[in-house]
Design an enzyme around this catalytic site. Structure first.
Site, PDB file in Angstrom:
ATOM      1  CG  HIS A 126      44.878   8.934  17.730  1.00 33.51           C
ATOM      2  ND1 HIS A 126      45.276  10.173  17.284  1.00 33.51           N
ATOM      3  CD2 HIS A 126      45.152   8.065  16.735  1.00 33.51           C
ATOM      4  CE1 HIS A 126      45.791  10.058  16.075  1.00 33.51           C
ATOM      5  NE2 HIS A 126      45.720   8.800  15.711  1.00 33.51           N
ATOM      6  CG  ASP A 127      44.493  12.919  19.776  1.00 33.32           C
ATOM      7  OD1 ASP A 127      44.694  13.367  20.922  1.00 33.32           O
ATOM      8  OD2 ASP A 127      45.318  12.218  19.162  1.00 33.32           O
ATOM      9  N   GLY A 144      41.876   9.352  13.340  1.00 28.70           N
ATOM     10  CA  GLY A 144      42.313  10.235  14.403  1.00 28.70           C
ATOM     11  C   GLY A 144      41.926  11.682  14.167  1.00 28.70           C
TER      12      GLY A 144
END
Length: 263
Positions: A126-127, A144
């Site tokens: 994520h991200d 992440g």
């Protein structure tokens, strides 16, 4: 882009009616494309792929079997917010690759640029932000919030700690565990990874001049051979070296090294 152009979509694929599918898109059998997914012209999705939204996929990508694209993240703070994944053009995403959407606690978006090669079993958490023209070899893993600069190469099995920056034109050896930032142009390897010289061969292949490579070699010695702190090395590069675009890229990668740099 037009919605629901069914040419090239296998009858055994499942495509949500709200998905937006461009022209000349191929979707293989037993692939599932969910709501809030956009796939632009010319992209090929092979069999047994799962694509969840909100996800936008650009033109002329190839996504191989058993990949999971746009799944919700593995962050325990995630609570179902409508975060996104954006993928650019001309990427090759090989078998069993997993790319997760962002989190509301960060930028809310995971982004993959264009012209990248993600080999089998790569994980992008994520991200993360992956630039253009990168290579993530088999089983490379991004935790992440990782940023990977343009033209970077991560060797097979490289594991990158969350919030690390992998600088443009840098390279990690296979099996590296990367706990700190890799500055632009630097080669790194080890567990945990340390710096092992300038990625000179990669720079030659990309057309960097002898003069630029010479100056970057000098800069490497300032960073790694003179016993300076990161702040001192950065200041030396700014005051004693010509402010070329190549040197500025290196200096900027040092300045954004929130976790420190590989040594």
């Amino acid at each position: 882009m037009t919605s629901q152009v069914w040419s090239g979509i296998h009858p055994q694929a499942i495509v949500d009616p709200s998905a937006t599918i461009g022209e000349n898109v191929t979707i293989g059998p037993w692939t599932w494309v969910g709501p809030d997914v956009e796939i632009a012209d010319g992209t090929e999705v092979l069999s047994h792929v799962v694509i969840k939204g909100p996800t936008t996929i650009g033109r002329n990508n190839r996504i191989f079997q058993f990949s999971s694209i746009g799944e919700e993240c593995q962050d325990k703070k995630y609570d179902g917010e409508p975060t996104t994944l954006v993928i650019g053009d001309n990427n090759i995403i090989r078998e069993n690759t997993t790319i997760h959407r962002g989190t509301a606690q960060d930028r809310g978006e995971t982004r993959i640029g264009s012209n990248n090669l993600l080999m089998a079993y790569v994980h992008v958490a994520h991200d993360c932000v992956v630039g253009d023209d990168t290579i993530l070899a088999n089983c490379a893993t991004l935790a992440g919030h990782v940023t990977v600069g343009d033209w970077a190469i991560l060797g097979g099995g490289s594991m990158v700690h969350q919030f690390c920056h992998i600088g443009p034109h840098s390279m990690s050896a296979g099996g590296s565990i990367i706990l700190k930032d890799i500055p632009a142009y630097i080669m790194a390897s080890g567990q945990s990874a340390g710096a092992h010289g300038l990625n000179a061969e990669g720079l030659k292949r990309r057309g960097f001049s002898r003069e630029v490579i010479r100056d970057l070699r000098r800069a490497y010695k300032v960073i790694y051979r003179q016993g300076l702190t990161l702040a001192q090395a950065t200041e030396t590069l700014e005051t004693e070296f010509t402010d070329t675009p190549e040197m500025r890229l290196l200096i900027d990668s040092l300045k954004q090294a929130g976790r420190g740099i590989v040594r």
